[in-house]
Design an enzyme around this catalytic site. Structure first.
Site, PDB file in Angstrom:
ATOM      1  N   ARG A  28       0.831  -1.215   0.000  1.00  0.00           N
ATOM      2  CA  ARG A  28       0.000   0.000   0.000  1.00  0.00           C
ATOM      3  C   ARG A  28       0.866   1.267   0.000  1.00  0.00           C
ATOM      4  O   ARG A  28       1.020   1.936  -1.015  1.00  0.00           O
ATOM      5  CB  ARG A  28      -0.944  -0.016   1.209  1.00  0.00           C
ATOM      6  CG  ARG A  28      -2.091   0.983   1.124  1.00  0.00           C
ATOM      7  CD  ARG A  28      -1.728   2.411   1.445  1.00  0.00           C
ATOM      8  NE  ARG A  28      -1.253   2.586   2.820  1.00  0.00           N
ATOM      9  CZ  ARG A  28      -0.784   3.742   3.286  1.00  0.00           C
ATOM     10  NH1 ARG A  28      -0.714   4.804   2.505  1.00  0.00           N
ATOM     11  NH2 ARG A  28      -0.337   3.825   4.526  1.00  0.00           N
ATOM     12  N   HIS A 221       5.841   4.817  12.366  1.00  0.00           N
ATOM     13  CA  HIS A 221       5.924   4.649  10.908  1.00  0.00           C
ATOM     14  C   HIS A 221       7.069   5.539  10.440  1.00  0.00           C
ATOM     15  O   HIS A 221       6.915   6.751  10.323  1.00  0.00           O
ATOM     16  CB  HIS A 221       4.587   5.064  10.288  1.00  0.00           C
ATOM     17  CG  HIS A 221       4.537   4.951   8.804  1.00  0.00           C
ATOM     18  ND1 HIS A 221       3.831   3.950   8.161  1.00  0.00           N
ATOM     19  CD2 HIS A 221       5.098   5.696   7.824  1.00  0.00           C
ATOM     20  CE1 HIS A 221       3.966   4.105   6.846  1.00  0.00           C
ATOM     21  NE2 HIS A 221       4.728   5.158   6.610  1.00  0.00           N
ATOM     22  N   HIS A 223      10.465   6.755   8.098  1.00  0.00           N
ATOM     23  CA  HIS A 223      11.117   6.796   6.785  1.00  0.00           C
ATOM     24  C   HIS A 223      12.613   6.956   6.979  1.00  0.00           C
ATOM     25  O   HIS A 223      13.063   7.591   7.934  1.00  0.00           O
ATOM     26  CB  HIS A 223      10.544   7.951   5.958  1.00  0.00           C
ATOM     27  CG  HIS A 223       9.201   7.641   5.362  1.00  0.00           C
ATOM     28  ND1 HIS A 223       8.790   8.127   4.151  1.00  0.00           N
ATOM     29  CD2 HIS A 223       8.187   6.866   5.808  1.00  0.00           C
ATOM     30  CE1 HIS A 223       7.580   7.677   3.883  1.00  0.00           C
ATOM     31  NE2 HIS A 223       7.186   6.916   4.874  1.00  0.00           N
ATOM     32  N   CYS A 254      10.430   8.829  -1.309  1.00  0.00           N
ATOM     33  CA  CYS A 254       9.941   9.951  -0.524  1.00  0.00           C
ATOM     34  C   CYS A 254       9.331  10.941  -1.495  1.00  0.00           C
ATOM     35  O   CYS A 254      10.034  11.558  -2.289  1.00  0.00           O
ATOM     36  CB  CYS A 254      11.068  10.620   0.250  1.00  0.00           C
ATOM     37  SG  CYS A 254      10.499  12.053   1.165  1.00  0.00           S
ATOM     38  N   ASN A 263      10.220   4.619   2.878  1.00  0.00           N
ATOM     39  CA  ASN A 263       9.913   3.827   4.066  1.00  0.00           C
ATOM     40  C   ASN A 263      11.116   3.009   4.538  1.00  0.00           C
ATOM     41  O   ASN A 263      11.890   2.484   3.742  1.00  0.00           O
ATOM     42  CB  ASN A 263       8.786   2.842   3.730  1.00  0.00           C
ATOM     43  CG  ASN A 263       7.453   3.531   3.519  1.00  0.00           C
ATOM     44  OD1 ASN A 263       6.940   4.178   4.413  1.00  0.00           O
ATOM     45  ND2 ASN A 263       6.902   3.398   2.320  1.00  0.00           N
TER      46      ASN A 263
HETATM   47 MG    MG Z   1       5.375   5.736   4.600  1.00  0.00          MG
END
Ligand code: MG
Length: 327
Positions: A28, A221, A223, A254, A263
């Site tokens: 996703r 979450h 990066h 990004c 990510n």
């Molecule tokens: Mg992300």
């Protein structure tokens, strides 16, 4: 003499969680930021391989309008073809009540919602205001939980914003608290542009816990845009956070810094967690093989350190069945 693939050196660190939930967002969050359109059959095979590698927590697609994210316009098709193992999750992101209905009609039984800690991101990416996005998410949480559908909430730009720069931590904890009180099982704080560093990460987590979010309901979450994501994970582990989002192969880039890393890569995260003696239930070699398989199909360079290192050391074995050229 046959060589075995290298693995992490292992030393358990006292005080860290014994087991961590790795929440896989590659299909996703990863694919939505990739520009080459991936066929639905490849997405389904990606999910199959992730489940086969031990993934229990998988965000499979998003039910945003196809015009917003053409890459994920095949959400229904992908979900229909999924074979979700017993005990595993298949989560669909939904932007609003209409998306929730689409997800339920497709057979999804767990959803996620996104809010923004900042006004700029809400307007640029969620097509509404900051408070409008929160209201919309709360509506979805209420409607979903009333039907027994668990919800996961994301707070985007929780550590920094490409337009606004520094982000008011009170705005982060407020958004997280609203999602939690509405009934989200988990709230994931997103370092959407990867600017956080370990001390800052720890400070934001401490304030979020102080705002009444239990550590069991908190996820990060991250990066890896500036190479800080694993250091941030380590800082969070020390505060008891035991759920982290990641994307197989670091899929996702990004969107705010073209060419930069996106990510945190699942296999890089899992290498460190296993090195700390933390259980994940994931098969590191199978994850790296999945990254290399997808990189070959897309004809791009694998973007996780672990997959690249294993391939460079000669452990990139093509799968003779799945790699067979189609006529
Ligand atoms: Mg992300």
């Amino acid at each position: 003499m046959t060589r075995t693939p290298p693995g992490p050196r292992v030393q358990r660190e006292p005080g860290l969680p014994a087991r961590v939930t790795v929440f896989e967002v590659g299909p996703r969050d990863g694919l939505q930021a990739e520009t080459d359109i991936i066929p639905a059959a490849v997405k389904t095979e990606l999910c199959r391989r992730l489940y086969a590698a031990g993934t229990l927590n998988l965000e499979v697609t998003s039910f945003v309008p196809p015009t917003w994210i053409p890459q994920l316009a095949d959400a229904e098709q992908v979900v229909a073809a999924l074979d979700v193992p017993d005990g595993a999750r298949a989560v669909g992101l939904v932007p609003n009540l209409r998306g929730l209905q689409r997800a339920l009609d497709a057979g999804i039984r767990e959803v996620s919602v996104v809010v923004s800690a900042t006004e700029a991101f809400a307007q640029a990416n969620l097509n509404t205001t900051r408070s409008g996005a929160i209201d919309r998410a709360v509506e979805v949480v209420a409607a979903a939980t009333a039907q027994g559908i668990p919800v996961r909430g994301y707070v985007s730009m929780a550590f920094g914003d490409p337009w606004e720069g520094a982000v008011d931590t009170a705005a982060v904890t407020e958004a997280a608290a609203v999602l939690h009180q509405a009934g989200s099982r988990t709230v994931a704080l997103g370092d959407t542009i990867g600017v956080s560093t370990p001390g800052y990460t720890a400070a934001v987590i401490a304030e979020t816990l102080a705002a009444g979010i239990p550590v069991e309901s908190l996820a990060l979450h991250l990066h890896d845009t500036y190479g800080q994501s694993l250091a941030n994970v380590h800082a969070a582990l020390r505060l008891g956070v035991a759920e982290f989002d990641s994307s197989v192969g670091g899929l996702g880039r990004c969107p705010y810094a073209k060419g930069a890393t996106g990510n945190l890569a699942t296999e890089d995260l899992v290498w460190m967690l296993h090195g700390l003696g933390i259980e994940t239930g994931l098969d590191l070699d199978a994850l790296a093989a999945t990254t290399l398989w997808l990189s070959r199909i897309r004809n791009v360079r694998a973007s996780s350190n672990v997959a690249r290192a294993l391939a460079a050391a000669g452990f990139d074995t093509p799968d003779p069945v799945l790699e067979a050229p189609s006529a």
